[in-house]
Scaffold this active site. Sequence first.
Site, mmCIF file in Angstrom:
data_model
loop_
_atom_site.group_PDB
_atom_site.id
_atom_site.type_symbol
_atom_site.label_atom_id
_atom_site.label_comp_id
_atom_site.label_asym_id
_atom_site.label_seq_id
_atom_site.Cartn_x
_atom_site.Cartn_y
_atom_site.Cartn_z
ATOM 1 N N GLY A 228 31.260 63.920 49.260
ATOM 2 C CA GLY A 228 31.729 63.134 48.222
ATOM 3 C C GLY A 228 31.045 62.355 47.419
ATOM 4 O O GLY A 228 29.624 62.328 47.504
ATOM 5 N N SER A 229 31.516 61.165 46.862
ATOM 6 C CA SER A 229 30.600 60.226 46.007
ATOM 7 C C SER A 229 29.885 59.413 46.977
ATOM 8 O O SER A 229 30.009 58.914 48.066
ATOM 9 C CB SER A 229 31.584 59.420 45.208
ATOM 10 O OG SER A 229 32.370 58.533 46.107
ATOM 11 N N THR A 230 28.739 58.749 46.397
ATOM 12 C CA THR A 230 27.979 58.024 47.071
ATOM 13 C C THR A 230 28.513 56.522 47.441
ATOM 14 O O THR A 230 28.275 56.227 48.701
ATOM 15 C CB THR A 230 26.376 57.700 46.408
ATOM 16 O OG1 THR A 230 25.912 58.908 46.042
ATOM 17 C CG2 THR A 230 25.523 56.609 46.903
ATOM 18 N N ALA A 231 29.492 56.073 46.772
ATOM 19 C CA ALA A 231 30.312 54.793 46.789
ATOM 20 C C ALA A 231 31.261 54.950 47.982
ATOM 21 O O ALA A 231 31.108 54.207 49.006
ATOM 22 C CB ALA A 231 31.068 54.416 45.745
ATOM 23 N N GLY A 233 30.402 57.290 50.496
ATOM 24 C CA GLY A 233 29.453 57.577 51.700
ATOM 25 C C GLY A 233 29.378 56.293 52.000
ATOM 26 O O GLY A 233 29.231 55.840 53.400
ATOM 27 N N GLU A 250 26.743 64.057 52.517
ATOM 28 C CA GLU A 250 26.229 64.819 51.351
ATOM 29 C C GLU A 250 26.953 64.424 50.115
ATOM 30 O O GLU A 250 28.188 64.432 49.727
ATOM 31 C CB GLU A 250 26.893 66.414 51.447
ATOM 32 C CG GLU A 250 26.269 67.370 52.656
ATOM 33 C CD GLU A 250 24.737 67.609 52.246
ATOM 34 O OE1 GLU A 250 24.171 67.322 51.323
ATOM 35 O OE2 GLU A 250 24.235 67.960 53.026
ATOM 36 N N CYS A 284 28.125 69.132 42.825
ATOM 37 C CA CYS A 284 26.921 68.148 43.345
ATOM 38 C C CYS A 284 25.647 68.521 42.788
ATOM 39 O O CYS A 284 24.985 67.557 42.229
ATOM 40 C CB CYS A 284 27.290 67.966 44.888
ATOM 41 S SG CYS A 284 26.844 69.526 45.754
HETATM 42 P P1 NAD Z 1 35.120 60.883 46.500
HETATM 43 O O1 NAD Z 1 34.050 60.046 47.229
HETATM 44 O O2 NAD Z 1 36.097 59.917 45.259
HETATM 45 O O3 NAD Z 1 36.274 61.456 47.357
HETATM 46 C C1 NAD Z 1 35.946 62.247 48.359
HETATM 47 C C2 NAD Z 1 36.845 62.054 49.643
HETATM 48 O O4 NAD Z 1 36.756 60.916 50.134
HETATM 49 C C3 NAD Z 1 38.160 62.356 49.316
HETATM 50 O O5 NAD Z 1 38.834 63.299 50.277
HETATM 51 C C4 NAD Z 1 38.731 60.878 49.383
HETATM 52 O O6 NAD Z 1 40.077 60.936 49.639
HETATM 53 C C5 NAD Z 1 37.813 60.195 50.514
HETATM 54 N N1 NAD Z 1 37.924 58.929 50.578
HETATM 55 C C6 NAD Z 1 37.859 58.045 49.380
HETATM 56 N N2 NAD Z 1 37.661 56.723 50.003
HETATM 57 C C7 NAD Z 1 37.508 56.833 51.134
HETATM 58 C C8 NAD Z 1 37.075 56.064 52.219
HETATM 59 N N3 NAD Z 1 36.953 54.477 51.909
HETATM 60 N N4 NAD Z 1 36.859 56.375 53.700
HETATM 61 C C9 NAD Z 1 37.084 57.694 53.994
HETATM 62 N N5 NAD Z 1 37.245 58.536 52.884
HETATM 63 C C10 NAD Z 1 37.541 58.165 51.754
HETATM 64 O O7 NAD Z 1 34.633 62.093 45.841
HETATM 65 P P2 NAD Z 1 35.232 63.224 44.914
HETATM 66 O O8 NAD Z 1 35.322 62.397 43.298
HETATM 67 O O9 NAD Z 1 36.148 63.965 45.438
HETATM 68 O O10 NAD Z 1 33.890 64.018 44.538
HETATM 69 C C11 NAD Z 1 32.900 64.012 43.695
HETATM 70 C C12 NAD Z 1 31.669 63.296 44.083
HETATM 71 O O11 NAD Z 1 31.049 64.202 45.447
HETATM 72 C C13 NAD Z 1 30.604 63.625 43.316
HETATM 73 O O12 NAD Z 1 29.853 62.353 43.368
HETATM 74 C C14 NAD Z 1 29.688 64.768 43.732
HETATM 75 O O13 NAD Z 1 28.233 64.789 43.391
HETATM 76 C C15 NAD Z 1 29.710 64.508 45.257
HETATM 77 N N6 NAD Z 1 29.476 65.779 45.835
HETATM 78 C C16 NAD Z 1 28.452 66.028 46.631
HETATM 79 C C17 NAD Z 1 28.350 67.204 47.383
HETATM 80 C C18 NAD Z 1 26.954 67.551 48.164
HETATM 81 O O14 NAD Z 1 26.927 68.412 48.703
HETATM 82 N N7 NAD Z 1 26.180 66.461 48.058
HETATM 83 C C19 NAD Z 1 29.041 68.380 47.111
HETATM 84 C C20 NAD Z 1 30.181 68.208 46.171
HETATM 85 C C21 NAD Z 1 30.469 67.039 45.591
#
Ligand code: NAD
Length: 476
Positions: A228-231, A233, A250, A284
């Site tokens: 998911g997003s860096t924030a 993470g 990731e 991503c």
């Molecule tokens: P996001 O970080 O908003 O959400 C991802 C997941 O995290 C969701 O299931 C969400 O409910 C959960 N989440 C949110 N806050 C949380 C917290 N505090 N603790 C635990 N879980 C929490 O990301 P998104 O908008 O769904 O995805 C897009 C981002 O993901 C982009 O930045 C993209 O580059 C990245 N991404 C990276 C890869 C990779 O392999 N590096 C692959 C796909 C997407």
Amino acid sequence: MSTESTQTFATAEDLLASLEPEVGGREMLDPATGEVVGRAPEHTVSDLDAAINDAHLAQPAWAALGHEARREAMNTAADAIEANAEALAVLLSREQGKTLNGPNARFEVGACVAWLRTTAGFELEPEILVDDEGGKAELHYRPLGVVGAIGPWNWPMMISVWQLAPALRMGNTVVLKPSEYTPLSVLALAKIINSALPEHVLQVISGGREVGEALSSHAGIDKIMFTGSTATGKAIIRSSADTVKRITLELGGNDAGIVLPDADPQAIATDLFWGAFINTGQTCAALKRLYVHEDIYDAVCDALVEVAGQMPMGVGLDENNVLGPLQNKAQFDIVASLVQQAKDSGARVLVGADPQDGQPGYFYPTTLVADIENSNELVTQEQFGPALPIIKYSTTEQAIQMANGLEVGLGASVWSSNIESAREVAARVQAGTVWINKHGAVDPRVPFGGAKQSGYGLEFGVAGLKHLGQPQVISY
Ligand code: NAD
């Protein structure tokens, strides 16, 4: 082994009907049409606690089955996905928005099969580290226990498989929390996979970020696989600290592509396009900033405009389309705002940047922006949508410096007619993967992971499998 009979669903509707919560549930809307796709259960933190408890109870028997039996179960799960591929692709297209054709919904379901089968086939023999007159040391990988997987909305099925396949292969059980934007796709995929697994080896808890937070701080979770997003993470690193959880992250990327002066613009244009616009840019490791040498700048821009004109965008279920909508309104607004800022700065729009008002669906047109400053936010922020900035450079040194100028480093690419010069440049780019004359081509046999703030830990290949095991040395 099977706890549910292996079932083939003729249509996405049949598959959805098998998932519908009996009461309540949240309406999921098609991002292309606004129509209701289905209802997703809203699980709570106490549902999560129960699932983790069940996962713990199921784990020893799953581990005790051994590598061969787990491999067989995973291959059976892959067969079941293949048997239901079209129903899964249609559901994915309706909920996520991606088109059936192009490198999108059908491609994603195919990737689930490929990752399951390839990961099932990996061998992980104990390594003999020392064997001499002083003694012996062996390195083994044991199951960790219960793995928590948290995923995004862009490739919901494929990324779930990236997380669950190595976890299951190593003898762990899995509790998966999909994105709140795409739960039905993941619930449907898990239903099909579960036809080949014992009960509670794989469970899906469909909830919002509070469920994600509870999962990442839970004492019953031994490892988090997060994409998911860096924030987010960074939030997970913090919330997992008290339990010293293993984590694979990731995270976001803002991948640079560098086109060297000896590249052939016509020959590379289609691959450049798909490097950037795969899944309508919501990927991503998509190409998100393109650096082109001044000698061939205009020729590359022209070639990209020509390719862009051949790629229809529209509702995912229409077989003609290869580009779809943004998955949600928030992402549409990010892309629209970044492109507007680029226009306001005086950058030149080659195509696109003119979203139509009053139409259903979060469609943002395919957009190419030239003559843009490297400091513009369309370059420095992850746009995660169909808008590519094209930056002109004069020297290779300058291109490398700009490519390395951000805090993220997931992927990158170098484009050239000379592989040796491309390799020299590639070696100096700060990214987990640098592709030559292609971008974003992941492979289940090849480790993948980010540099800098794009994350840590590896996925895929035997190297990725090891991240789902507890290393144990036996020394005698
Ligand atoms: P996001 O970080 O908003 O959400 C991802 C997941 O995290 C969701 O299931 C969400 O409910 C959960 N989440 C949110 N806050 C949380 C917290 N505090 N603790 C635990 N879980 C929490 O990301 P998104 O908008 O769904 O995805 C897009 C981002 O993901 C982009 O930045 C993209 O580059 C990245 N991404 C990276 C890869 C990779 O392999 N590096 C692959 C796909 C997407």
